[in-house]
Design an enzyme around this catalytic site. Structure first.
Site, PDB file in Angstrom:
ATOM      1  N   THR A 143       0.814  -1.213   0.000  1.00  0.00           N
ATOM      2  CA  THR A 143       0.000   0.000   0.000  1.00  0.00           C
ATOM      3  C   THR A 143       0.851   1.269   0.000  1.00  0.00           C
ATOM      4  O   THR A 143       2.057   1.224   0.209  1.00  0.00           O
ATOM      5  CB  THR A 143      -0.920   0.030   1.233  1.00  0.00           C
ATOM      6  OG1 THR A 143      -0.125  -0.269   2.380  1.00  0.00           O
ATOM      7  CG2 THR A 143      -2.019  -0.970   1.113  1.00  0.00           C
ATOM      8  N   ASP A 144       0.177   2.411  -0.226  1.00  0.00           N
ATOM      9  CA  ASP A 144       0.858   3.703  -0.250  1.00  0.00           C
ATOM     10  C   ASP A 144       0.800   4.375   1.116  1.00  0.00           C
ATOM     11  O   ASP A 144       0.623   5.576   1.216  1.00  0.00           O
ATOM     12  CB  ASP A 144       0.188   4.643  -1.264  1.00  0.00           C
ATOM     13  CG  ASP A 144       0.062   4.021  -2.620  1.00  0.00           C
ATOM     14  OD1 ASP A 144       1.053   3.482  -3.096  1.00  0.00           O
ATOM     15  OD2 ASP A 144      -1.034   4.082  -3.200  1.00  0.00           O
ATOM     16  N   SER A 188       1.337   8.567   4.890  1.00  0.00           N
ATOM     17  CA  SER A 188       0.683   8.508   3.600  1.00  0.00           C
ATOM     18  C   SER A 188       1.748   8.874   2.588  1.00  0.00           C
ATOM     19  O   SER A 188       2.336   9.943   2.662  1.00  0.00           O
ATOM     20  CB  SER A 188      -0.465   9.501   3.553  1.00  0.00           C
ATOM     21  OG  SER A 188      -0.921   9.600   2.236  1.00  0.00           O
ATOM     22  N   ARG A 189       2.052   7.967   1.653  1.00  0.00           N
ATOM     23  CA  ARG A 189       3.215   8.193   0.796  1.00  0.00           C
ATOM     24  C   ARG A 189       2.922   9.110  -0.388  1.00  0.00           C
ATOM     25  O   ARG A 189       3.824   9.609  -0.992  1.00  0.00           O
ATOM     26  CB  ARG A 189       3.750   6.861   0.290  1.00  0.00           C
ATOM     27  CG  ARG A 189       4.551   6.161   1.366  1.00  0.00           C
ATOM     28  CD  ARG A 189       5.028   4.813   0.920  1.00  0.00           C
ATOM     29  NE  ARG A 189       4.955   3.882   2.030  1.00  0.00           N
ATOM     30  CZ  ARG A 189       4.753   2.595   1.931  1.00  0.00           C
ATOM     31  NH1 ARG A 189       4.598   2.057   0.740  1.00  0.00           N
ATOM     32  NH2 ARG A 189       4.695   1.837   2.983  1.00  0.00           N
ATOM     33  N   VAL A 190       1.653   9.278  -0.752  1.00  0.00           N
ATOM     34  CA  VAL A 190       1.408  10.146  -1.900  1.00  0.00           C
ATOM     35  C   VAL A 190       0.462  11.297  -1.615  1.00  0.00           C
ATOM     36  O   VAL A 190       0.412  12.262  -2.342  1.00  0.00           O
ATOM     37  CB  VAL A 190       0.856   9.357  -3.112  1.00  0.00           C
ATOM     38  CG1 VAL A 190       1.909   8.461  -3.679  1.00  0.00           C
ATOM     39  CG2 VAL A 190      -0.398   8.613  -2.749  1.00  0.00           C
TER      40      VAL A 190
END
Lengths: 184, 515
Positions: free
Chosen positions: B350-351, B376-378
């Site tokens: 997951t991101d 949260s990566r994006v």
């Protein structure tokens, strides 16, 4: 029908050997003959499959039964099975052989079930159509089943062509139920 | 009993049968060799495809999973008691699919698309296979629009974008489902005319319940209905009493339904609740199909089961309509063990993840999000500018607070700056607490966080913070509605707005203290 690895392997070499000797037709007749003998005498089948009877005894019984009735190729094959201690699988091998021969020769066996006996014309028509559809030589076997009410059901390998009245009635039933028929 | 004339009945039947033509049926069959534990081995069906739907007698369906040299391994979607050795199996010629369409909204369905809510048949014309290949690189666009969950802690510090995959992970009873449901409930605003005027496109939601109690699912449906969220939501359920194969395919059905919206240029949010149970169902299937077990007895391809599912979440490029499919997978951990097999797998796919902790939950911090390890990566690029401006110092203040939290025990012996950090942190934590089914619109979130980080609440007692926030918004919405409007429409936090908020806060503070 499913065959064991052993039966497939032996049936293969049996067929190849007969082919090399140019005696496929004779061997095929032998196979049919032996299968018929076995069918007519359950004791023989039981003896061949029995783990208690010694292999040497099985061979001598078989040779006695078969001598003069089958070709030399088949006799040699039965002896060979005895040597390799595979005589128990004889009947399965023979069944595998018949299937294998059909596959090698591009013949497909098909069963026609009909409510009433087929006329010659109908038989010809069905055969013609099947051969066109599957592009293979078809051998028909027939049976009568009054359960299907009318029409016929053809089975070719895994494919079923169902043109029976029974199936059509089932379809009508399904359609009426699924249409959510209501009187309001 | 209404009287019915016989000729009326025959007229109806005649009408129904008018389209019927009695042609010969051609189908392919096989024979059941062995059946049990929801698995059947079949001889025949020589031309069957992998994952094709096959029909057994008594209306039981199955899906082909194993194609072997001399038999076909198949999982049953119905009772295995209804199938016997020697039964005839028919091919359907179709890969397992689900009907899709707008008519699915507001319905509760099985993973195969059959209605469960007693509201009659679902009128759809299109079906799509449940297993579809995820999109490639060219068709995708980087995530850019925010998906507001309505939860301040998430929208400020762990922002989620449309097309993202954000894992919700935590022990049992930590509010994982609550977070996901809040996110669904909050999408209600995207369906309003007001949102449309602001250029916010509606988000359709799909809630996939896997291996849960039917009573829990019924509760979820009732809650969604109460908050008016069922109108744009589909619930797919394979409950604990359903066969493992249905539990296994349920998330794929959800993804397919979501993809229908995405491919039509719309936006969808799918919640998979939860994937640990799906993995367990798949383990059951695999072991029964005699596939070799690996770590924790899961089969070797359990990573692929989840990666191919989550890879289907995407944001489409503008040429393809710009639709999106956001995924919220949920994973339940045992005793906070995130290093178990399935949690580590899904974390890596997951991101980002939202990590919920029982300690926080029990201490009354709800939603019990551990903002330290949640990421949260994006999503950052999908945050509105105003929120990005205030979120930075919120994160920093909370990080400093956590660092010093251990010293809080020493009370009086602390220097002034430490005390200040601690008191600020305690108020921020209080500010981020939020009730269930009470989503907050983004402009209110921005203003609340602004009040917190600028120390406008430092003079209040910790337990007064929530009350102050609530009353402040009531006051300011009446007196200074322009500051909400400005943030909502420009998505910026201008200097004038900032000073206006400060002014309003000072003004309200004096009123608040008097009362």
């Amino acid at each position: 029908m499913r065959f064991s690895k052993v039966a497939t392997v032996y049936a293969n070499s049996y067929f190849d050997f007969a082919l090399a000797q140019g005696k496929v037709d004779e061997v095929t007749k032998d196979v049919a003959k032996i299968l018929e003998i076995v069918k007519g005498s359950p004791e023989l089948e039981r003896t061949i499959k029995s783990p208690i009877v010694k292999p040497s005894a099985k061979i001598s019984i078989l040779i006695e039964v078969l001598t003069g009735r089958v070709s030399s190729v088949t006799e040699r094959f039965v002896n060979f099975l005895g040597e390799k201690n595979r005589i128990d699988s004889l009947i399965e091998i023979l069944h595998a052989y018949s299937v294998l021969k059909d596959v090698k020769e591009g013949v497909v066996r098909s069963d026609v079930k009909s409510a009433a006996p087929l006329s010659n014309e109908q038989r010809k028509e069905i055969l013609q159509r099947l051969e066109n559809k599957f592009e293979k030589k078809i051998i028909l076997s027939e049976s009568i089943d009054e359960d299907i009410i009318g029409g016929f059901v053809v089975t070719v390998g895994d494919t079923i062509i169902d043109a029976s009245i029974k199936n059509q009635l089932l379809q009508v039933k399904k359609k009426l139920i699924n249409s959510g028929l209501s009187l309001n | 009993m209404v009287e019915i004339k016989p000729d009326e009945i025959s007229a109806i039947i005649r009408k129904q049968l008018s389209g019927y033509s009695g042609e010969a049926d051609v189908y392919e069959v096989g024979t059941v060799l062995q059946v049990g534990d929801g698995i059947a081995r079949i001889y025949g069906l020589t031309r069957v495809m992998a994952s094709e739907l096959v029909e057994f007698p008594n209306g039981v369906f199955g899906m082909v999973l194993n194609l072997e040299e001399d038999s076909v391994g198949c999982v049953l979607f119905g009772e295995s008691k209804l199938v016997k050795e020697g039964d005839t199996v028919k091919r359907t010629g179709k890969v397992t699919s689900i009907p899709v369409g707008d008519a699915m909204l507001g319905r509760v369905i099985t993973p195969l698309g059959a209605p469960l809510d007693g509201k009659g048949p679902i009128n759809t014309t299109k079906t799509l296979p449940i297993e579809r290949k995820a999109l490639g690189v060219i068709q995708r666009h980087p995530v850019k629009e925010p998906l507001q969950t309505g939860i301040t802690a998430i929208d400020s510090m762990i922002p989620i974008g449309r097309g993202q995959r954000e894992l919700i992970i935590g022990d049992r009873q930590t509010g994982k489902t609550a977070v996901a449901l809040d996110a669904i409930v909050n999408q209600k605003y995207t369906h309003t005319a007001e949102a449309k005027a602001l250029g916010i496109e509606p988000v359709y939601c799909i809630y996939v319940a896997i291996g849960q109690k039917s009573s829990t699912v019924a509760q979820v449906v009732a809650k969604l209905r109460d908050y008016g969220a069922m109108e744009y939501t589909t619930v797919i359920t394979a409950s604990a009493s359903d066969p493992a194969p249905l539990q296994f395919i349920a998330p794929y059905s959800g993804a397919t339904l979501g993809e229908y919206f995405r491919d039509n240029g719309k936006h969808a949010l799918v919640v998979y609740d939860d994937l640990s149970k799906q993995a367990a169902a798949y383990r059951e299937l695999s072991l029964l199909l005699r596939r070799p077990p690996g770590r924790e007895a899961y089969p070797g391809d359990v990573f692929y089961v989840h990666s191919r599912l989550l890879e289907r979440a995407s944001k489409l490029s503008a040429e393809l309509g710009g639709g999106s499919l956001t995924a919220f997978p949920i994973i339940e951990t045992q005793q906070g063990d995130v290093s178990a097999y399935i949690p580590t797998n899904v974390i890596s796919i997951t991101d980002g993840q939202i990590y919920l902790e029982p300690n926080l939950f029990n201490a009354g911090v709800r939603p019990a999000i551990n903002v330290g390890i949640s990421v949260s990566r994006v999503g950052g690029s999908a945050q509105i500018k105003a929120m990005r401006k205030v979120a930075g110092s919120l994160k920093l203040d909370l990080a400093q607070y956590r660092e010093l939290e251990a010293f809080a025990k020493f009370g009086s012996d602390l220097d002034a700056s430490t005390t200040k950090t601690l008191s600020r942190g305690a108020r921020l934590v209080e500010l981020l607490k939020q009730g269930q089914y009470a989503p907050v619109p983004v402009e209110k979130q921005v203003i609340s966080v602004f009040l917190g980080i600028n120390g406008l609440m430092d003079v209040l007692a910790v337990d007064e913070v929530k009350k102050f926030e609530k009353e402040f918004h009531e006051f300011a919405e009446q007196k200074y509605p322009e500051m909400y409007k400005s943030i909502r429409e420009s998505k910026q936090l201008s200097d004038e707005t900032s000073s206006l908020i400060k002014k309003a806060a000072d003004e309200f503070l004096s009123i608040f203290k008097k009362s």
